[in-house]
Design a protein around this motif. Structure first.
Motif, PDB file in Angstrom:
ATOM      1  N   SER A 197       0.878  -1.299  -0.319  1.00 16.39           N
ATOM      2  CA  SER A 197       0.486  -0.183  -0.210  1.00 16.39           C
ATOM      3  C   SER A 197       1.159   1.439  -0.244  1.00 16.39           C
ATOM      4  O   SER A 197       0.525   2.089   0.787  1.00 16.39           O
ATOM      5  CB  SER A 197      -0.860   0.016   1.035  1.00 16.39           C
ATOM      6  OG  SER A 197      -1.634  -1.082   0.956  1.00 16.39           O
ATOM      7  N   GLY A 198       2.220   1.147  -0.523  1.00 18.33           N
ATOM      8  CA  GLY A 198       2.992   2.633  -1.142  1.00 18.33           C
ATOM      9  C   GLY A 198       3.922   2.242   0.069  1.00 18.33           C
ATOM     10  O   GLY A 198       4.406   3.274  -0.268  1.00 18.33           O
ATOM     11  N   GLY A 199       3.733   1.704   1.482  1.00 18.27           N
ATOM     12  CA  GLY A 199       4.849   1.858   2.515  1.00 18.27           C
ATOM     13  C   GLY A 199       5.259   0.845   2.189  1.00 18.27           C
ATOM     14  O   GLY A 199       5.872  -0.271   1.418  1.00 18.27           O
ATOM     15  N   ALA A 200       5.708  -0.056   3.556  1.00 23.49           N
ATOM     16  CA  ALA A 200       6.071  -1.782   4.062  1.00 23.49           C
ATOM     17  C   ALA A 200       5.778  -2.131   4.583  1.00 23.49           C
ATOM     18  O   ALA A 200       5.230  -1.047   5.902  1.00 23.49           O
ATOM     19  CB  ALA A 200       7.976  -1.978   4.053  1.00 23.49           C
ATOM     20  N   SER A 201       5.413  -3.226   4.950  1.00 24.09           N
ATOM     21  CA  SER A 201       5.073  -4.067   5.791  1.00 24.09           C
ATOM     22  C   SER A 201       6.050  -5.504   6.080  1.00 24.09           C
ATOM     23  O   SER A 201       6.853  -5.830   5.718  1.00 24.09           O
ATOM     24  CB  SER A 201       3.633  -5.433   5.286  1.00 24.09           C
ATOM     25  OG  SER A 201       2.750  -6.187   5.876  1.00 24.09           O
TER      26      SER A 201
END
Length: 483
Positions: A197-201
């Motif tokens: 979602s555009g970031g990092a998990s």
């Protein structure tokens, strides 16, 4: 086998939820079966003094975290025969509470780095793990870090298992933050790696890079591979479905034993008469009308939408009109806390609302209630229904996740089953199911049959520990050839 559990919380040192119960109880069960299992977790400021006073210092390393060079101490304390390693950094962990800080990304990247980079120090103290078992998003980066060579030869040789306790909480942070903290190149933040979602998990890292994945019930393992329950990670879980195993949680049957529980008014096992004495004692304590014939419904829960409280809200007036009693214990979202406070004020002889958490009161509710309510939207495993069964309270649950796996519904024609359940997420179905359960409460033969069935259940950690050991051994077979 030498197994290192990496978890952000574990009883009795620190707890916010079910993860702590698992990380505290499963190592004991595995050690009883001969595995050398130890736990590594942060050294929180909230760890009770009785344990802090027995800590021994092993050593320390320095960890480079972006531009920051941070002290990372390693300490040990043994609790109930299980060695716990504590990661010491007062800046990150000597705070009130465990989570919810603006720098949680930095705190738990640091902890994940510590788990990996402390392995040589652990080995020098006599414990070189064959396998690292990481739990939930706070340690999701550990399998990746091991594969990247953190922890040296010991880290590269160790296998990894990653357990999803609740897929909803994924440790998602901005790409810039994670890139700074991890020092990884742009290629690591692509959709087929850490990007989310555009970031990092952090959770996605664990799902992609652990050697095996587990979650806490067979049904939840199936559910999370679907878009409905997959929290936008279902595609990753379908990719790894051959490595995903569902193993239902257990409970600590020594701690939760109605025959020895000092919090109860009357010890009991299978005696309905003695259980009803606990019911009267709780009615007196809570100010409910003393009436052994009135069904008492218990709820010990986080008061949040996930737990199906919108369904409960929709039928509360019906339950009161039906004459039932309700004993609620928990904290959570303001709207639900206020809902139960309002009903307790309006119907003080029928509804009790204890907003907060009180372990003794929780045990007394389990022991006193005739029915135990868990109408969850989703429930990876659930411990409440297992504890209710241990204290001979009949669960009323929605057929999802671990609730479906652990509460087979009562069949009045065959006499099988240990509770009552419904499938559609609908208030009408919940009300119908509670009324059906109450109808059997008024039929002594059926109620006695239900309790006999419950008395034959075993939700200790023994079966689950055996399943984990089989999983570990399957991964560790090549390790036997290691010089």
């Amino acid at each position: 086998m030498k197994i290192l559990f990496a978890a952000s919380e574990a009883v009795p040192l620190a707890k916010t939820g079910g993860l702590a119960d698992v990380a505290g109880a499963l190592p004991k069960a595995l050690r009883a079966k001969g595995a050398d299992v130890r736990v590594i977790m942060p050294k929180y400021g909230s760890i009770p003094d009785i344990h802090r006073s027995r800590v021994t210092h092993i050593g320390y390393i320095m960890i480079q975290l972006g531009w920051r060079r941070q002290y990372c101490g390693l300490e040990r304390v043994d609790v109930d025969g299980v060695p716990y390693y504590l990661v010491d950094n007062e800046y990150y962990f000597r705070r009130q509470g465990l989570y919810g800080y603006g720098d949680d990304a930095e705190r738990f990247v640091f902890f994940s780095r510590a788990v990996a980079e402390l392995l040589p120090l652990l080995a020098s103290s006599g414990f070189a793990p064959d396998l690292v078992h990481a739990h939930d998003w706070q340690t999701g980066l550990v399998p990746l870090l091991l594969k990247l060579g953190y922890g040296g030869d010991i880290g590269r040789a160790a296998k990894s298992v990653y357990t999803i306790h609740n897929l909803k909480y994924q440790g998602c942070f901005s790409r810039e933050t994670m890139q700074d903290l991890l020092g990884l190149g742009d290629e690591w933040f692509a959709p087929d790696r850490l990007e989310f979602s555009g970031g990092a998990s952090c959770m996605k890292a664990g799902l992609l890079y652990a050697d095996k994945l587990t979650t806490v019930s067979e049904t939840y393992a199936e559910e999370i591979r679907t878009p409905e329950y997959g929290e936008h990670l279902d595609f990753v879980l379908r990719l790894r479905e051959g490595d995903l195993v569902g193993i239902v949680n257990g409970i600590d049957t020594e701690s939760f034993d109605p025959m020895r529980d000092e919090q109860l008014a009357v010890p009991f096992r299978d005696s309905l008469a003695k259980k009803r004495l606990n019911k009267i004692a709780l009615q007196q304590q809570l100010g409910l009308r003393e009436d052994v014939e009135t069904p008492l419904v218990g709820m010990v829960s986080r008061l949040v939408a996930q737990k199906g409280l919108d369904l409960v809200e929709a039928i509360l007036e019906d339950l009161v009109r039906d004459g039932l009693q309700l004993a609620v214990l928990g904290t959570g979202e303001a709207q639900y806390e206020q809902l139960f406070r309002t009903y307790a004020a309006r119907y003080p002889e029928q509804v009790s609302a204890a907003i907060g958490f009180d372990d003794g009161l929780a045990r007394r509710i389990y022991a006193a209630s005739d029915l135990f309510l868990m109408p969850s939207q989703f429930e990876p495993c659930g411990l409440g229904q297992l504890l209710a069964l241990r204290y001979r309270s009949v669960p009323v649950v929605r057929e999802t996740g671990g609730l479906k796996d652990t509460v087979p519904p009562y069949n009045e024609f065959t006499g099988e089953g240990i509770g009552f359940s419904f499938a559609p997420y609908a208030a009408h179905d919940l009300l119908f199911t509670i009324r059906r359960a109450v109808s059997f409460y008024g039929q002594p033969d059926h109620w006695a049959a239900l309790h006999r069935n419950i008395g034959r259940t075993d939700f200790s950690w023994l079966a689950s520990a055996k399943a984990y050991l089989l999983l570990y051994r399957g991964l560790a077979t090549p390790l036997a050839l290691r010089p």
